[in-house]
Design a protein around this motif. Structure first.
Motif, PDB file in Angstrom:
ATOM      1  N   LEU A 104      27.384  38.191  37.012  1.00  0.00           N
ATOM      2  CA  LEU A 104      27.798  37.323  37.940  1.00  0.00           C
ATOM      3  C   LEU A 104      29.403  37.014  37.887  1.00  0.00           C
ATOM      4  N   GLY A 105      30.209  37.142  36.871  1.00  0.00           N
ATOM      5  CA  GLY A 105      31.579  37.191  37.081  1.00  0.00           C
ATOM      6  C   GLY A 105      32.141  38.202  37.577  1.00  0.00           C
ATOM      7  N   GLU A 106      31.806  39.461  37.359  1.00  0.00           N
ATOM      8  CA  GLU A 106      32.205  40.641  37.833  1.00  0.00           C
ATOM      9  C   GLU A 106      31.943  40.875  39.503  1.00  0.00           C
ATOM     10  N   VAL A 107      30.786  40.446  39.924  1.00  0.00           N
ATOM     11  CA  VAL A 107      30.663  40.498  41.292  1.00  0.00           C
ATOM     12  C   VAL A 107      31.425  39.118  41.933  1.00  0.00           C
ATOM     13  N   ALA A 108      31.569  38.158  41.253  1.00  0.00           N
ATOM     14  CA  ALA A 108      32.594  37.157  41.948  1.00  0.00           C
ATOM     15  C   ALA A 108      34.060  37.516  42.183  1.00  0.00           C
ATOM     16  N   LEU A 109      34.507  38.368  40.871  1.00  0.00           N
ATOM     17  CA  LEU A 109      35.782  38.642  40.921  1.00  0.00           C
ATOM     18  C   LEU A 109      35.835  39.822  42.262  1.00  0.00           C
ATOM     19  N   ASP A 110      35.005  40.586  42.111  1.00  0.00           N
ATOM     20  CA  ASP A 110      35.087  41.669  43.275  1.00  0.00           C
ATOM     21  C   ASP A 110      35.255  40.979  44.619  1.00  0.00           C
ATOM     22  N   LEU A 111      34.325  40.046  44.791  1.00  0.00           N
ATOM     23  CA  LEU A 111      34.426  39.111  46.118  1.00  0.00           C
ATOM     24  C   LEU A 111      35.733  38.668  46.540  1.00  0.00           C
ATOM     25  N   ALA A 112      36.317  37.930  45.348  1.00  0.00           N
ATOM     26  CA  ALA A 112      37.423  37.222  45.596  1.00  0.00           C
ATOM     27  C   ALA A 112      38.445  38.220  46.099  1.00  0.00           C
ATOM     28  N   ALA A 113      38.571  39.412  45.122  1.00  0.00           N
ATOM     29  CA  ALA A 113      39.655  40.188  45.587  1.00  0.00           C
ATOM     30  C   ALA A 113      39.508  40.930  46.980  1.00  0.00           C
ATOM     31  N   ALA A 114      38.337  41.100  47.518  1.00  0.00           N
ATOM     32  CA  ALA A 114      38.103  41.661  48.689  1.00  0.00           C
ATOM     33  C   ALA A 114      38.363  40.617  49.741  1.00  0.00           C
ATOM     34  N   THR A 115      38.363  39.263  49.406  1.00  0.00           N
ATOM     35  CA  THR A 115      38.517  38.112  50.398  1.00  0.00           C
ATOM     36  C   THR A 115      39.909  38.059  50.523  1.00  0.00           C
ATOM     37  N   LEU A 116      40.759  38.246  49.541  1.00  0.00           N
ATOM     38  CA  LEU A 116      42.215  38.022  49.383  1.00  0.00           C
ATOM     39  C   LEU A 116      42.743  39.342  50.022  1.00  0.00           C
ATOM     40  N   ALA A 117      42.273  40.428  49.666  1.00  0.00           N
ATOM     41  CA  ALA A 117      42.745  41.646  50.241  1.00  0.00           C
ATOM     42  C   ALA A 117      42.625  41.676  51.838  1.00  0.00           C
ATOM     43  N   SER A 118      41.487  41.035  52.488  1.00  0.00           N
ATOM     44  CA  SER A 118      41.479  40.959  53.827  1.00  0.00           C
ATOM     45  C   SER A 118      42.259  40.262  54.539  1.00  0.00           C
ATOM     46  N   TYR A 119      42.912  39.133  53.793  1.00  0.00           N
ATOM     47  CA  TYR A 119      43.905  38.348  54.445  1.00  0.00           C
ATOM     48  C   TYR A 119      45.302  39.003  54.747  1.00  0.00           C
ATOM     49  N   ILE A 120      45.377  39.775  53.586  1.00  0.00           N
ATOM     50  CA  ILE A 120      46.789  40.479  53.625  1.00  0.00           C
ATOM     51  C   ILE A 120      46.819  41.908  54.220  1.00  0.00           C
ATOM     52  N   ASP A 121      45.819  42.378  54.646  1.00  0.00           N
ATOM     53  CA  ASP A 121      45.487  43.697  55.013  1.00  0.00           C
ATOM     54  C   ASP A 121      45.695  44.683  53.883  1.00  0.00           C
ATOM     55  N   ALA A 122      45.213  44.551  52.966  1.00  0.00           N
ATOM     56  CA  ALA A 122      45.483  45.439  51.549  1.00  0.00           C
ATOM     57  C   ALA A 122      44.081  45.747  50.893  1.00  0.00           C
ATOM     58  N   GLU A 123      43.196  46.193  51.872  1.00  0.00           N
ATOM     59  CA  GLU A 123      41.959  46.519  51.339  1.00  0.00           C
ATOM     60  C   GLU A 123      42.120  47.856  50.646  1.00  0.00           C
ATOM     61  N   ASP A 124      42.957  48.640  51.024  1.00  0.00           N
ATOM     62  CA  ASP A 124      43.115  49.948  50.468  1.00  0.00           C
ATOM     63  C   ASP A 124      43.739  49.882  49.041  1.00  0.00           C
ATOM     64  N   ARG A 125      43.958  48.658  48.250  1.00  0.00           N
ATOM     65  CA  ARG A 125      44.552  48.581  47.119  1.00  0.00           C
ATOM     66  C   ARG A 125      43.455  48.389  46.071  1.00  0.00           C
ATOM     67  N   LEU A 126      42.243  48.077  46.872  1.00  0.00           N
ATOM     68  CA  LEU A 126      41.060  47.799  45.868  1.00  0.00           C
ATOM     69  C   LEU A 126      40.603  48.987  44.977  1.00  0.00           C
ATOM     70  N   LEU A 127      39.813  48.701  44.080  1.00  0.00           N
ATOM     71  CA  LEU A 127      39.429  49.718  43.283  1.00  0.00           C
ATOM     72  C   LEU A 127      37.945  50.239  44.242  1.00  0.00           C
ATOM     73  N   PRO A 128      37.504  51.666  44.310  1.00  0.00           N
ATOM     74  CA  PRO A 128      36.512  51.854  44.930  1.00  0.00           C
ATOM     75  C   PRO A 128      35.184  51.168  44.650  1.00  0.00           C
ATOM     76  N   GLU A 129      34.828  50.957  43.249  1.00  0.00           N
ATOM     77  CA  GLU A 129      33.613  50.156  42.934  1.00  0.00           C
ATOM     78  C   GLU A 129      34.026  48.396  43.489  1.00  0.00           C
ATOM     79  N   THR A 130      35.044  47.982  43.482  1.00  0.00           N
ATOM     80  CA  THR A 130      35.337  46.671  44.090  1.00  0.00           C
ATOM     81  C   THR A 130      34.855  46.484  45.711  1.00  0.00           C
TER      82      THR A 130
END
Length: 336
Positions: A186-212
């Motif tokens: 549950l924590g890993e999924v929540a962390l991935d979604l948090a990272a993806a949410t923040l990345a979407s606000y700063i146009d940095a989706e390419d910085r995320l790991l493929p699994e994220t």
């Protein structure tokens, strides 16, 4: 560790000092004041979920200030990504300040001073926060700084998916419906979604790991499916097209699941129908209408799918479960 604590379990004089100590321990040290300090009524749930910590708070009017001196004295080096659940919250950090209402997301940084206030006259506040180690986010602090103390909608895009996940996780944690082996996942999924949410606000989706990125996409797809179950035209091809991926890639995303995409859609529809059949408020609705309500165009197809899944025709299931007082029973017990 998952624990829920209430100030009302303590003597009145100990409630506010305990709250301040608990916040310093479980969130971050700050100077807290409240007009309700003489009888402070609050509740906190803290859940350590692998790489993150989930904190759910219920509180009256209050003010919390984290000064530069407190930052120098103690800093867990975390971000907090929260959703306001009830009433209004004022938050200021850096050059930003925001007055947040229910449904909005808030990002804060423990390494910088801040001030927050639960506003007077707004009733009790409620907040669910995900505490994220700075090192766990693949996003540079200077890119995230503009998001601090900025009200972000929790109703659209990745923000909506994250908000829904966070509220759902808080719910199962509070109800004690999560096992030890599920906690870290549950924590890993929540962390991935948090990272993806923040990345979407700063146009940095390419910085995320493929699994994220993969996990965030899969969670977004699942949310889309659940929101559109009533649409009879909802098919794997429609799901893939909506998310701008190939049908083959959609199937690969689900290949580690027990069910295919189509089987997952059918399973969710049948579960919704099963709940409707057991609802005495819907007892006068024809069985085929409940099937149509959740995307089954043809009564025969619906009846066959329900019987395959639950061992009895839907009409028989309704009669048996309503006779049992709305308590779900299995097919074997129905046929005894």
């Amino acid at each position: 560790m998952i624990v829920t604590l209430r100030t009302e379990d303590l003597p009145v004089a100990d409630r506010f000092p305990w709250w301040c100590e608990q916040m310093a321990q479980d969130v971050v040290p700050s100077m807290v004041s409240s007009p309700h300090a003489d009888d402070f009524r609050s509740e906190v749930t803290v859940a350590e979920l692998g790489p993150v910590v989930l904190t759910a708070l219920d509180y009256p009017e209050m003010r919390s200030v984290r000064s530069s001196a407190l930052v120098r004295r103690s800093d867990p080096e975390r971000y907090g990504l929260s959703i306001v659940m009830a009433n209004e919250l004022y938050f200021a950090q850096g050059d930003n300040e925001a007055r947040l209402t229910a449904g909005q997301l808030l990002l804060h940084d423990t390494s910088q001073p801040f001030e927050t206030r639960a506003l007077p006259g707004a009733g009790r506040g409620e907040l669910v926060m995900l505490q994220l180690p700075r090192t766990a986010l693949p996003l540079r602090p200077e890119r995230l700084n503009p998001l601090l103390a900025r009200g972000m909608s929790g109703a659209t895009g990745m923000s909506a998916v994250f908000a829904r996940c966070l509220v759902g996780v808080a719910g199962v944690v509070r109800r004690g419906e999560v096992g030890e082996r599920e906690v870290r996942r549950l924590g890993e999924v929540a962390l991935d979604l948090a990272a993806a949410t923040l990345a979407s606000y700063i146009d940095a989706e390419d910085r995320l790991l493929p699994e994220t990125r993969r996990q965030a996409l899969l969670t977004r797809i699942e949310a889309f499916i659940e929101l559109n179950l009533a649409d009879p035209e909802l098919t794997p091809a429609v799901v893939a097209a909506h998310h701008h991926i190939s049908l083959g890639y959609l199937h690969r995303l689900f290949q580690h699941r027990e069910l295919t995409v189509a089987a997952w859609i059918r399973h969710l529809r049948l579960e919704r129908i099963r709940a409707d059949l057991a609802d005495p408020r819907l007892r006068h609705h024809p069985v085929h209408a409940l099937g149509a309500r959740w995307g089954f165009h043809h009564a025969a197809d619906f009846s066959r799918a329900f019987r395959t899944a639950h061992g009895v025709p839907p009409g028989d299931y309704r009669r048996q479960v309503l006779a049992a007082g709305g308590t779900a029973v299995d097919a074997a017990s129905m046929n005894r």
